[in-house]
Design a protein around this motif. Structure first.
Motif, PDB file in Angstrom:
ATOM      1  N   SER A  32       0.674  -1.387   0.011  1.00 17.78           N
ATOM      2  CA  SER A  32      -0.040  -0.019  -0.047  1.00 17.78           C
ATOM      3  C   SER A  32       0.905   1.289   0.120  1.00 17.78           C
ATOM      4  O   SER A  32       2.249   1.270   0.388  1.00 17.78           O
ATOM      5  CB  SER A  32      -1.163   0.085   1.276  1.00 17.78           C
ATOM      6  OG  SER A  32      -0.132   0.281   2.486  1.00 17.78           O
ATOM      7  N   VAL A  33       0.300   2.374  -0.414  1.00 14.09           N
ATOM      8  CA  VAL A  33       1.150   3.633  -0.448  1.00 14.09           C
ATOM      9  C   VAL A  33       1.430   3.886   0.914  1.00 14.09           C
ATOM     10  O   VAL A  33       2.565   4.299   1.253  1.00 14.09           O
ATOM     11  CB  VAL A  33       0.052   4.813  -0.934  1.00 14.09           C
ATOM     12  CG1 VAL A  33       0.783   6.216  -0.800  1.00 14.09           C
ATOM     13  CG2 VAL A  33       0.021   4.634  -2.333  1.00 14.09           C
ATOM     14  N   THR A  34       0.754   3.744   2.102  1.00 15.24           N
ATOM     15  CA  THR A  34       1.152   3.887   3.493  1.00 15.24           C
ATOM     16  C   THR A  34       1.925   2.948   3.849  1.00 15.24           C
ATOM     17  O   THR A  34       3.092   3.520   4.814  1.00 15.24           O
ATOM     18  CB  THR A  34      -0.147   4.175   4.435  1.00 15.24           C
ATOM     19  OG1 THR A  34      -0.824   2.507   4.227  1.00 15.24           O
ATOM     20  CG2 THR A  34      -1.082   4.913   3.971  1.00 15.24           C
ATOM     21  N   ARG A 106     -10.258   2.391  -4.939  1.00 16.63           N
ATOM     22  CA  ARG A 106      -9.048   1.670  -4.708  1.00 16.63           C
ATOM     23  C   ARG A 106      -8.546   1.789  -6.246  1.00 16.63           C
ATOM     24  O   ARG A 106      -8.976   1.786  -7.384  1.00 16.63           O
ATOM     25  CB  ARG A 106      -9.367   0.271  -4.500  1.00 16.63           C
ATOM     26  CG  ARG A 106      -9.725  -0.115  -3.087  1.00 16.63           C
ATOM     27  CD  ARG A 106      -9.853  -1.384  -2.640  1.00 16.63           C
ATOM     28  NE  ARG A 106     -10.759  -2.275  -3.284  1.00 16.63           N
ATOM     29  CZ  ARG A 106     -12.048  -2.458  -2.521  1.00 16.63           C
ATOM     30  NH1 ARG A 106     -12.292  -1.777  -1.466  1.00 16.63           N
ATOM     31  NH2 ARG A 106     -12.999  -3.131  -3.217  1.00 16.63           N
ATOM     32  N   TYR A 114       2.178  -0.737  -6.958  1.00 14.75           N
ATOM     33  CA  TYR A 114       1.414  -0.502  -5.357  1.00 14.75           C
ATOM     34  C   TYR A 114       0.168  -0.036  -5.527  1.00 14.75           C
ATOM     35  O   TYR A 114      -0.449   0.240  -6.720  1.00 14.75           O
ATOM     36  CB  TYR A 114       2.504   0.718  -4.900  1.00 14.75           C
ATOM     37  CG  TYR A 114       2.331   2.083  -5.558  1.00 14.75           C
ATOM     38  CD1 TYR A 114       1.185   2.867  -5.148  1.00 14.75           C
ATOM     39  CD2 TYR A 114       3.197   2.312  -6.462  1.00 14.75           C
ATOM     40  CE1 TYR A 114       0.883   4.004  -5.868  1.00 14.75           C
ATOM     41  CE2 TYR A 114       3.159   3.683  -7.226  1.00 14.75           C
ATOM     42  CZ  TYR A 114       2.021   4.426  -6.910  1.00 14.75           C
ATOM     43  OH  TYR A 114       1.834   5.762  -7.614  1.00 14.75           O
ATOM     44  N   GLY A 116      -3.448   1.781  -3.501  1.00 18.91           N
ATOM     45  CA  GLY A 116      -3.966   2.701  -2.421  1.00 18.91           C
ATOM     46  C   GLY A 116      -5.526   2.885  -2.511  1.00 18.91           C
ATOM     47  O   GLY A 116      -6.130   2.357  -3.587  1.00 18.91           O
ATOM     48  N   THR A 117      -5.875   3.711  -1.599  1.00 18.29           N
ATOM     49  CA  THR A 117      -7.347   4.392  -1.593  1.00 18.29           C
ATOM     50  C   THR A 117      -7.481   5.617  -1.464  1.00 18.29           C
ATOM     51  O   THR A 117      -7.047   6.160  -0.594  1.00 18.29           O
ATOM     52  CB  THR A 117      -8.341   3.545  -0.383  1.00 18.29           C
ATOM     53  OG1 THR A 117      -8.119   1.943  -0.778  1.00 18.29           O
ATOM     54  CG2 THR A 117      -9.757   3.686  -0.769  1.00 18.29           C
ATOM     55  N   GLN A 147       1.832  11.320  -0.434  1.00 20.01           N
ATOM     56  CA  GLN A 147       0.758  10.543  -0.526  1.00 20.01           C
ATOM     57  C   GLN A 147      -0.122  10.699  -1.693  1.00 20.01           C
ATOM     58  O   GLN A 147      -0.482  10.011  -2.399  1.00 20.01           O
ATOM     59  CB  GLN A 147      -0.087  10.465   0.806  1.00 20.01           C
ATOM     60  CG  GLN A 147      -1.472   9.526   0.927  1.00 20.01           C
ATOM     61  CD  GLN A 147      -1.896   9.774   2.022  1.00 20.01           C
ATOM     62  OE1 GLN A 147      -1.948  10.731   2.999  1.00 20.01           O
ATOM     63  NE2 GLN A 147      -2.955   8.604   2.377  1.00 20.01           N
ATOM     64  N   TYR A 151      -1.150   8.632  -5.166  1.00 19.67           N
ATOM     65  CA  TYR A 151      -2.584   8.176  -5.825  1.00 19.67           C
ATOM     66  C   TYR A 151      -2.569   8.891  -7.272  1.00 19.67           C
ATOM     67  O   TYR A 151      -3.197   7.996  -8.098  1.00 19.67           O
ATOM     68  CB  TYR A 151      -3.500   8.529  -4.868  1.00 19.67           C
ATOM     69  CG  TYR A 151      -3.549   8.158  -3.370  1.00 19.67           C
ATOM     70  CD1 TYR A 151      -3.164   6.830  -3.168  1.00 19.67           C
ATOM     71  CD2 TYR A 151      -4.169   8.983  -2.419  1.00 19.67           C
ATOM     72  CE1 TYR A 151      -3.170   6.260  -1.814  1.00 19.67           C
ATOM     73  CE2 TYR A 151      -4.115   8.427  -1.036  1.00 19.67           C
ATOM     74  CZ  TYR A 151      -3.810   7.150  -0.801  1.00 19.67           C
ATOM     75  OH  TYR A 151      -3.838   6.659   0.368  1.00 19.67           O
TER      76      TYR A 151
END
Length: 206
Positions: A32-34, A106, A114, A116-117, A147, A151
């Motif tokens: 995930s991005v995080t 998503r 990768y 993310g949401t 971040q 995205y």
């Protein structure tokens, strides 16, 4: 959930396990991005007590869920202790008048793999804007710019481009702040790309 599939790409092949917080693409686990951004998180939050971090995470989840329910169903439902943050969201909604393209959308990067949401891809004043909500005490631009760019680049890898990005900072006193970011922020992208290199290097030796 997608609200306008003709405008924004939708990825049924990307699955998300909310309990384990794991994204999979056709069975392959994607970071995930995080997760990729953990070195930056550590720099900022390493000295903060874990219980405080858990409280912040619970607050963020509750407010995000309430915002999504409002966008999708017009429901105004929030725990009393988080009411101020939700009031800030309602004020943002009334004043900015976003037209949602999706909520909790998503996405994955087609090449870098990768995921993310994105909280709220939308249109404001004729511009496509990628929005993320924050309920933290302050907006940390070291993290948020990176971040949002991650995205944005993920959507761009599928041919969908935004005009700008923004953090909607929701506050306990019922107010909000909208912090805008330019599209195609090369510095933020260089940072995230470097973090991806580090993440891939670590995985290689696990």
């Amino acid at each position: 959930m997608n609200l306008n599939e003709k405008e924004l790409p939708f990825f049924p092949e990307l699955k998300f396990d909310g309990i384990r917080h794991i994204y999979t693409l056709n069975g392959q686990i994607l970071p995930s991005v995080t997760t990729v951004m953990k070195p930056l998180d550590h720099e900022l939050y390493s000295g903060i007590d874990e219980s405080i971090m858990q409280m912040a995470a619970s607050r963020g989840t509750a407010v995000h869920n309430a915002a999504e329910n409002y966008v999708l169903y017009g429901i105004e439902d929030i725990e009393p202790k988080y009411a101020g943050y939700f009031e800030g969201f309602l004020k943002f909604w009334e004043e900015q008048k976003p037209v949602p393209l999706a909520t909790e959308s998503r996405v994955y990067h087609k090449i870098l793999r990768y995921a993310g949401t994105a909280d709220l891809p939308c249109v404001i004043d004729g511009k496509k804007v990628l929005i993320d909500y924050k309920t933290s005490a302050a907006v940390n631009k070291m993290l948020t710019g990176v971040q949002l760019e991650a995205y944005e680049r993920a959507f761009s890898s599928h041919g969908f481009n935004f005009d700008e990005k923004a953090i909607v900072h929701l506050k306990n006193d019922g107010s909000y702040q909208m912090v805008r970011y330019k599209a195609n922020d090369m510095e933020s992208w260089q940072v995230f790309s470097s973090l991806m290199v580090v993440w891939n290097h670590i995985q290689k030796y696990k």
